[in-house]
Design a protein around this motif. Structure first.
Motif, short mmCIF file in Angstrom:
data_model
loop_
_atom_site.label_atom_id
_atom_site.label_comp_id
_atom_site.label_asym_id
_atom_site.label_seq_id
_atom_site.Cartn_x
_atom_site.Cartn_y
_atom_site.Cartn_z
N ASP A 73 0.80 -1.22 0.00
CA ASP A 73 0.00 0.00 0.00
C ASP A 73 0.84 1.28 0.00
N LEU A 106 2.71 -11.51 3.72
CA LEU A 106 2.54 -10.80 4.99
C LEU A 106 1.31 -9.91 5.12
N ALA A 130 4.66 -1.79 23.94
CA ALA A 130 4.30 -0.58 23.17
C ALA A 130 4.14 -0.99 21.70
N ASP A 146 2.94 -4.19 19.73
CA ASP A 146 2.25 -5.45 20.00
C ASP A 146 1.69 -6.00 18.70
N ARG A 180 -1.10 8.35 8.02
CA ARG A 180 -2.39 7.71 7.76
C ARG A 180 -3.33 8.09 8.88
N HIS A 221 -3.08 6.06 12.70
CA HIS A 221 -3.03 4.60 12.61
C HIS A 221 -2.08 3.93 13.60
N VAL A 268 4.56 5.45 20.36
CA VAL A 268 3.57 5.12 21.40
C VAL A 268 4.08 5.56 22.78
P1 FAD Z 1 4.19 2.01 11.25
O1 FAD Z 1 4.27 2.91 12.42
O2 FAD Z 1 5.42 1.27 10.91
O3 FAD Z 1 3.07 0.91 11.52
C1 FAD Z 1 1.76 1.24 11.85
C2 FAD Z 1 0.89 0.10 11.49
O4 FAD Z 1 1.19 -0.99 12.37
C3 FAD Z 1 -0.58 0.39 11.63
O5 FAD Z 1 -1.15 0.73 10.39
C4 FAD Z 1 -1.14 -0.90 12.17
O6 FAD Z 1 -1.38 -1.78 11.10
C5 FAD Z 1 0.00 -1.44 13.00
N1 FAD Z 1 0.05 -0.93 14.37
C6 FAD Z 1 -0.51 0.20 14.89
N2 FAD Z 1 -0.17 0.34 16.18
C7 FAD Z 1 0.62 -0.71 16.49
C8 FAD Z 1 1.29 -1.12 17.68
N3 FAD Z 1 1.23 -0.39 18.80
N4 FAD Z 1 2.00 -2.27 17.63
C9 FAD Z 1 2.09 -2.99 16.49
N5 FAD Z 1 1.49 -2.65 15.34
C10 FAD Z 1 0.78 -1.51 15.33
N6 FAD Z 1 -2.74 -0.89 3.81
C11 FAD Z 1 -3.96 -0.81 3.23
O7 FAD Z 1 -4.67 0.16 3.47
N7 FAD Z 1 -4.40 -1.79 2.38
C12 FAD Z 1 -3.65 -2.88 2.11
O8 FAD Z 1 -4.07 -3.73 1.34
C13 FAD Z 1 -2.36 -3.00 2.72
N8 FAD Z 1 -1.57 -4.08 2.47
C14 FAD Z 1 -0.36 -4.18 3.11
C15 FAD Z 1 0.42 -5.32 2.93
C16 FAD Z 1 1.63 -5.47 3.61
C17 FAD Z 1 2.43 -6.70 3.41
C18 FAD Z 1 2.08 -4.43 4.48
C19 FAD Z 1 3.38 -4.54 5.23
C20 FAD Z 1 1.32 -3.29 4.65
C21 FAD Z 1 0.10 -3.15 3.98
N9 FAD Z 1 -0.70 -2.02 4.17
C22 FAD Z 1 -1.94 -1.96 3.57
C23 FAD Z 1 -0.26 -0.90 5.03
C24 FAD Z 1 -0.44 -1.25 6.50
O9 FAD Z 1 -1.77 -1.45 6.78
C25 FAD Z 1 0.07 -0.14 7.40
O10 FAD Z 1 -0.67 1.02 7.21
C26 FAD Z 1 1.48 0.19 7.14
O11 FAD Z 1 2.25 -0.96 7.23
C27 FAD Z 1 1.90 1.23 8.14
O12 FAD Z 1 3.24 1.48 8.01
P2 FAD Z 1 3.80 2.85 8.50
O13 FAD Z 1 5.24 2.84 8.12
O14 FAD Z 1 2.95 3.95 8.01
O15 FAD Z 1 3.59 2.87 10.07
#
Ligand code: FAD
Ligand code: MG
Length: 344
Positions: free
Chosen positions: A41, A71, A114, A116, A244, A255, A291
């Motif tokens: 995404d 994944l 923090a 999970d 996001r 998010h 977090v």
């Molecule tokens: P980061 O801070 O790295 O991660 C935040 C994401 O981790 C959040 O979106 C949530 O999913 C999760 N999260 C939130 N809080 C916590 C916490 N405290 N502990 C652990 N995890 C937490 N997005 C779509 O909208 N549609 C899709 O089809 C889609 N497919 C994806 C497929 C893969 C393989 C991956 C890796 C991601 C995909 N995504 C998709 C995006 C995903 O949903 C997250 O939004 C994205 O990984 C967030 O990355 P970031 O670097 O913005 O934030």
């Protein structure tokens, strides 16, 4: 199927909002080979310098798509989807998922939850992965939080057993792991200089072809650049509340969820950038330290070390760790902002 996800380069240049600059500077002595794709995404760009760079960049893109297929939480054919719908039955995992989950669980433990990886029922209720964003009710969140506890994840060898109703989400760490895997693949192929832009995750292989460090921008939450980092062979991963989010009744909900409350983490930080040797560590910690907030993030760094960070708080203050004192500088209008350097 996979070819559909490879973007025409002209289009993706317009869309890309990544933070590496000078990536495609034409002044390089060596030819740049670039592949762009839409995966996980986000828009990703792999730039490999040197002979055979195109072949290596193409292999990197294939590897990214392979990991995405494994994944994703939403793709009904993925391994994670299968595990999340196993109804509490043991499930055999592939090597990649085992390695990533194992590293992620270590980070869940060290950050005291923090981070999970069992947060998915809550993330889904907010609609962040489904696109149907909404504020869940307090009772609903309280019920879902009962299913959130990484300590209940039983990973024995390659067999994973989740409690019935629990679901894992590797979205906070998967791009970091992907960066590590791609960097390793490129090094194996003899590449000495490459830049990986995986959404908010930047990973560098070696230095720029002319031997000077890569210059990576740290985005300002409201747009533009807050600072610039010089790095070689590092992952630079940012998590921010501005990436996001959705707005409802004048409130902004992002998010990154605090597993203690089920609500978007309100820690006083607007962005956390981690600079580390491994992408998976940078990715997991950028989410976890967001977090935690500034004070706990500083304690975590002092106790664990092995990485550096750039924190931006709600007042626009910037805090960095000592290890990047000489390689980080505030940029443009941000040169007026408060900059604090943390010492061990
Ligand atoms: P980061 O801070 O790295 O991660 C935040 C994401 O981790 C959040 O979106 C949530 O999913 C999760 N999260 C939130 N809080 C916590 C916490 N405290 N502990 C652990 N995890 C937490 N997005 C779509 O909208 N549609 C899709 O089809 C889609 N497919 C994806 C497929 C893969 C393989 C991956 C890796 C991601 C995909 N995504 C998709 C995006 C995903 O949903 C997250 O939004 C994205 O990984 C967030 O990355 P970031 O670097 O913005 O934030
Ligand atoms: Mg992360």
């Amino acid at each position: 199927m996979k070819a559909v996800r490879l973007l025409p380069i002209a289009l993706s240049f317009l869309l890309l909002t990544g933070c590496a600059w000078e990536a495609a500077a034409p002044a390089q002595a060596e030819e740049a080979h670039t592949v762009e794709l839409l995966a996980m995404d986000t828009i990703m760009r792999i730039t490999v310098y040197g002979p055979d760079g195109q072949k290596a960049a193409d292999q990197a893109a294939d590897r990214i798509l392979e990991l995405e297929d494994l994944l994703s939480t939403t793709d009904t054919g993925s391994e994670i989807y299968g595990v999340n719908h196993s109804g509490g039955a043991p499930a055999a995992l592939s090597g990649d998922t085992v390695r990533l989950l194992d590293q992620a669980l270590t980070l869940c433990e060290s950050t005291g939850g923090a981070l999970d990886v069992t947060i998915y029922p809550v993330v889904r209720a907010w609609g962040f992965t489904t696109g149907a964003c909404q504020v869940p009710g307090g009772d609903e969140l309280a019920g879902l939080l009962e299913q959130v506890d990484y300590r209940e994840v039983a990973l024995e060898g390659s067999v994973l057993t989740l409690p019935r109703g629990a679901e894992i989400d590797l979205g906070a760490v998967a791009k970091g792991y992907t960066g590590d895997q791609v960097a390793a693949l490129l090094l194996d192929a003899g590449v000495t200089s490459a830049l990986l832009e995986l959404g908010g995750n930047i990973q560098t292989v070696g230095a720029k072809p002319d031997g000077t460090p890569w210059r990576v921008a740290v985005q300002a939450p409201e747009g533009g650049y807050a600072g610039v980092l010089e790095v070689e062979d590092k992952a630079v991963v940012t998590s921010g509340g501005y990436e996001r989010y959705f707005e409802q009744d004048g409130e902004i909900y992002w998010h990154i969820i605090d597993p203690a409350t089920g609500y978007p983490a309100q820690s006083g930080l607007t962005s956390v950038t981690i600079i580390s040797d491994r992408g998976v560590e940078g990715d997991g910690l950028s989410t976890a330290l967001f977090v935690m907030g500034a004070e706990k993030a500083a304690s975590y760094w002092r106790e664990n070390g092995g990485f550096d960070f750039v924190l931006i708080d709600e007042e626009g203050g910037v805090t960095i760790t000592e290890g990047i004192e000489d390689s980080f500088s505030l940029y443009g209008e941000w040169t007026d902002h408060d900059l604090t350097v943390l010492r061990p």
